[in-house]
Design a protein around this motif. Structure first.
Motif, PDB file in Angstrom:
ATOM      1  N   LYS A  36       0.861  -1.185   0.000  1.00 50.39           N
ATOM      2  CA  LYS A  36       0.000   0.000   0.000  1.00 50.39           C
ATOM      3  C   LYS A  36       0.895   1.233   0.000  1.00 50.39           C
ATOM      4  O   LYS A  36       1.767   1.367   0.861  1.00 50.39           O
ATOM      5  N   GLU A  38       1.358   5.463   0.106  1.00 48.45           N
ATOM      6  CA  GLU A  38       0.672   6.599   0.708  1.00 48.45           C
ATOM      7  C   GLU A  38      -0.168   7.310  -0.348  1.00 48.45           C
ATOM      8  O   GLU A  38       0.158   7.311  -1.534  1.00 48.45           O
ATOM      9  N   GLN A  39      -1.240   7.903   0.087  1.00 51.90           N
ATOM     10  CA  GLN A  39      -2.197   8.551  -0.819  1.00 51.90           C
ATOM     11  C   GLN A  39      -1.556   9.626  -1.677  1.00 51.90           C
ATOM     12  O   GLN A  39      -1.908   9.800  -2.837  1.00 51.90           O
ATOM     13  N   TRP A  40      -0.618  10.353  -1.150  1.00 48.15           N
ATOM     14  CA  TRP A  40      -0.040  11.486  -1.867  1.00 48.15           C
ATOM     15  C   TRP A  40       1.307  11.168  -2.506  1.00 48.15           C
ATOM     16  O   TRP A  40       2.076  12.060  -2.815  1.00 48.15           O
TER      17      TRP A  40
END
Length: 101
Positions: A36, A38-40
């Motif tokens: 996974k 990080e979103q950014w």
């Protein structure tokens, strides 16, 4: 939900969370690792060749040239290459052997 965007966003986040949860379960049962990010993580605006990160890149920009190494990039292909490399790096950092596929 259209009037309450906060509620709509919460429902969307919950759906995404459930999807990731199911994906993690399937990966574990198949004996593979799920990485996974990080979103950014700046996958679209980082040159996969030299690592230069563009300060700004609006979503409408689909093709771009790195100002450092001058390589031309398709935004989505470049992002896919960066995501793949980050996943490989994270797996290797965890001490796992990664096959080139």
């Amino acid at each position: 939900m259209m009037k309450n965007r906060r509620l709509a966003r919460h429902i969307g986040d919950a759906a995404w969370s459930k999807f990731v949860e199911k994906l993690a379960y399937k990966a574990e049962s198949a004996g593979v690792h799920l990485v996974k990010l990080e979103q950014w993580f700046a996958s679209s605006k980082t040159c996969h060749c030299c690592g230069h990160k563009m300060a700004e890149m609006p979503l409408k920009v689909r093709q771009w040239q790195c100002p450092i190494c001058r390589n031309n990039h398709d935004r989505d292909t470049n992002a896919a290459m960066n995501i793949r490399q980050k996943g490989i790096t994270d797996l290797m950092a965890a001490g796992l052997v990664v096959k080139a596929t």
